[in-house]
Design an enzyme around this catalytic site. Structure first.
Site, short mmCIF file in Angstrom:
data_model
loop_
_atom_site.label_atom_id
_atom_site.label_comp_id
_atom_site.label_asym_id
_atom_site.label_seq_id
_atom_site.Cartn_x
_atom_site.Cartn_y
_atom_site.Cartn_z
CG HIS A 174 3.14 3.16 -10.68
ND1 HIS A 174 2.01 3.45 -9.94
CD2 HIS A 174 3.34 1.82 -10.52
CE1 HIS A 174 1.57 2.35 -9.36
NE2 HIS A 174 2.36 1.34 -9.70
CD GLU A 175 5.41 -0.54 -12.55
OE1 GLU A 175 5.98 -1.24 -11.68
OE2 GLU A 175 4.18 -0.54 -12.72
CG HIS A 201 6.14 -0.70 -7.38
ND1 HIS A 201 5.52 -0.66 -6.16
CD2 HIS A 201 5.15 -0.56 -8.31
CE1 HIS A 201 4.21 -0.50 -6.34
NE2 HIS A 201 3.97 -0.43 -7.64
#
Length: 433
Positions: free
Chosen positions: A24-25, A28
């Site tokens: 997920h990170e 980003h």
């Protein structure tokens, strides 16, 4: 062996959780760097740092509590109207706003003026914030497709696995017959284990869903054609009216809801069958739809959660489950009395469902979730485009920091809800069935 498998299941889920968070990170991080935003930190977990390494201008690390993760981007919020970022008021709400603004600039270095998050065009900020949840969606889709197409799903067939001896309303949730119960139509007509139903009322049967719907629509005399020992046999049951489980628009059973319908009285045999790509996509669409409905229904589940956690109430099968509850379920999965491929598929489904939930939850248009920042960027784009069309002055960046008091309230609600789920997962967990 049971304890060992339980611990192994919990550890495997923890590893899967860490991978999901890191993935997920990474969404980003990669898009932020693509658009030239400086990212001082990429961390998996919260609390004390147990390992880190700096590469370029980013510190990569793992923290002690594997319950989330984050990246730090410079300039998440624009400076105040006067160009300053320090607190300018004793108001507690103003303090929240300026504390958040100061945190967004606390690692500002010379040369960072062109590497601030808020200076990027709204569409770029939308991509950066959407990339994290989207990575979870990609992972969920990849796992679901692999399991559905490579392994398959338990599919009910038209073959008879068992015949009910009497008519029992499904709402009574009992298995044994009692004095006064009528003989089931299937038993009275002579339906037997192993029979394969090929026609109902003279029309061929396509699959279990088709047969089930036609049985429900029929009360009274009917004809059933079955294949038995290589021969076709015609039976003449008289279907009874009974309270049976309600189905939704997708044909799935709705928990704890019952409707009057036609009743034959047999259990269908289930088989594991791989799905086609199209069937898998349809199935995933149903999962997304159910996930959205589950999130919308969360507030209504709080009373049942409270009763389950503190009053010894029943923990329903569709009750919300947190990280602890999911880890316990993973331990139970490894203890299932089932073939190893079934256990692996069930575990992967659990992990995929967790990633799908992360995607849906993070897309809520509320700060401090990713969806809140996306909503802020979209609102800014709308304001600027309207001003351009009306030939007005550019209103400038939308100051998301002004929403921080709301974000603190939302975060507080989420924390309280998480703690409630945690208590329920510990004292009255959802059981694997």
């Amino acid at each position: 062996m049971t304890i060992l498998l339980t611990v192994l299941g919990i550890v495997l889920f923890a590893v899967g959780l860490l991978i999901s968070i890191a993935w997920h990170e990474l969404g980003h991080l990669s898009t932020a760097k693509l658009f030239g935003i400086r990212v001082p930190q990429y961390m998996v977990g919260f609390g004390p740092t147990i390992w880190s390494r700096k590469k370029g201008d980013t510190e990569y690390g793992i923290k002690a509590v594997p319950a989330g993760g984050y990246i730090r981007m410079i300039g998440m919020f624009p400076p105040g109207a006067d160009g300053r970022i320090e607190a300018r008021s004793t108001s507690p709400f103003r303090g929240m706003i300026e504390d958040a603004r100061a945190a967004a600039f606390e690692e500002l270095q010379p040369g960072d003026e062109d590497r601030l998050f808020y200076t990027r065009k709204p569409w770029k900020r939308v991509i950066v914030m959407f990339a994290g949840p989207f990575m979870n969606l990609i992972l969920a889709v990849a796992i679901f497709l692999s399991v559905l197409m490579g392994f398959g799903m338990a599919t009910q067939t038209t073959q008879v696995a068992g015949v009910q001896k009497c008519v029992i309303a499904q709402s009574e949730k009992r298995q044994t017959c009692e004095a006064g119960d009528a003989v089931s139509p299937a038993e009275a007509a002579g339906l037997k284990n192993g029979d394969n139903i090929v026609a109902f009322n003279g029309r061929p049967v396509k699959d279990w869903a088709d047969l089930s719907d036609r049985i429900r629509e029929t009360i009274g005399p009917a004809t059933i054609t079955v294949e038995r020992a290589g021969q076709q046999v015609t039976l003449h049951p008289t279907l009874a009216k009974n309270m049976v489980a309600k189905k939704d628009g997708n044909g799935d059973v709705v928990p704890d809801q019952y409707v009057p319908a036609g009743y034959l009285g047999f259990a269908p045999k289930s088989e594991i069958k791989p799905l086609t790509f199209g069937q898998s996509v349809d199935r995933m669409g149903e999962m997304v739809e159910n996930g959205v409905h589950s999130i919308v229904a969360l507030p209504g589940k709080i009373p049942d959660l409270w009763n389950a956690a503190f009053d010894g109430g029943e923990r329903k099968a569709d009750s919300p489950v947190g990280v602890v509850g999911a880890a316990r379920l993973s331990g139970e999965v490894l203890n299932l009395d089932a073939p190893t491929p079934n256990i692996i598929a069930t575990f992967l489904f659990l992990l995929a469902g967790f990633n799908l939930s992360l995607f849906l939850f993070n897309m809520l248009p509320l700060l401090p979730l990713d969806g809140g920042h996306i909503a802020g960027a979209l609102w800014e784009s709308l304001r600027r485009n309207v001003a351009r069309v009306l030939k007005r002055a550019d209103p400038g960046p939308f100051d998301v920091a002004k929403l921080m008091p709301v974000a603190y309230v939302v975060a507080g609600i989420f924390i309280c809800f998480t703690l409630l789920v945690l208590v329920a997962d510990v004292v009255n967990p959802v059981k694997m069935t």
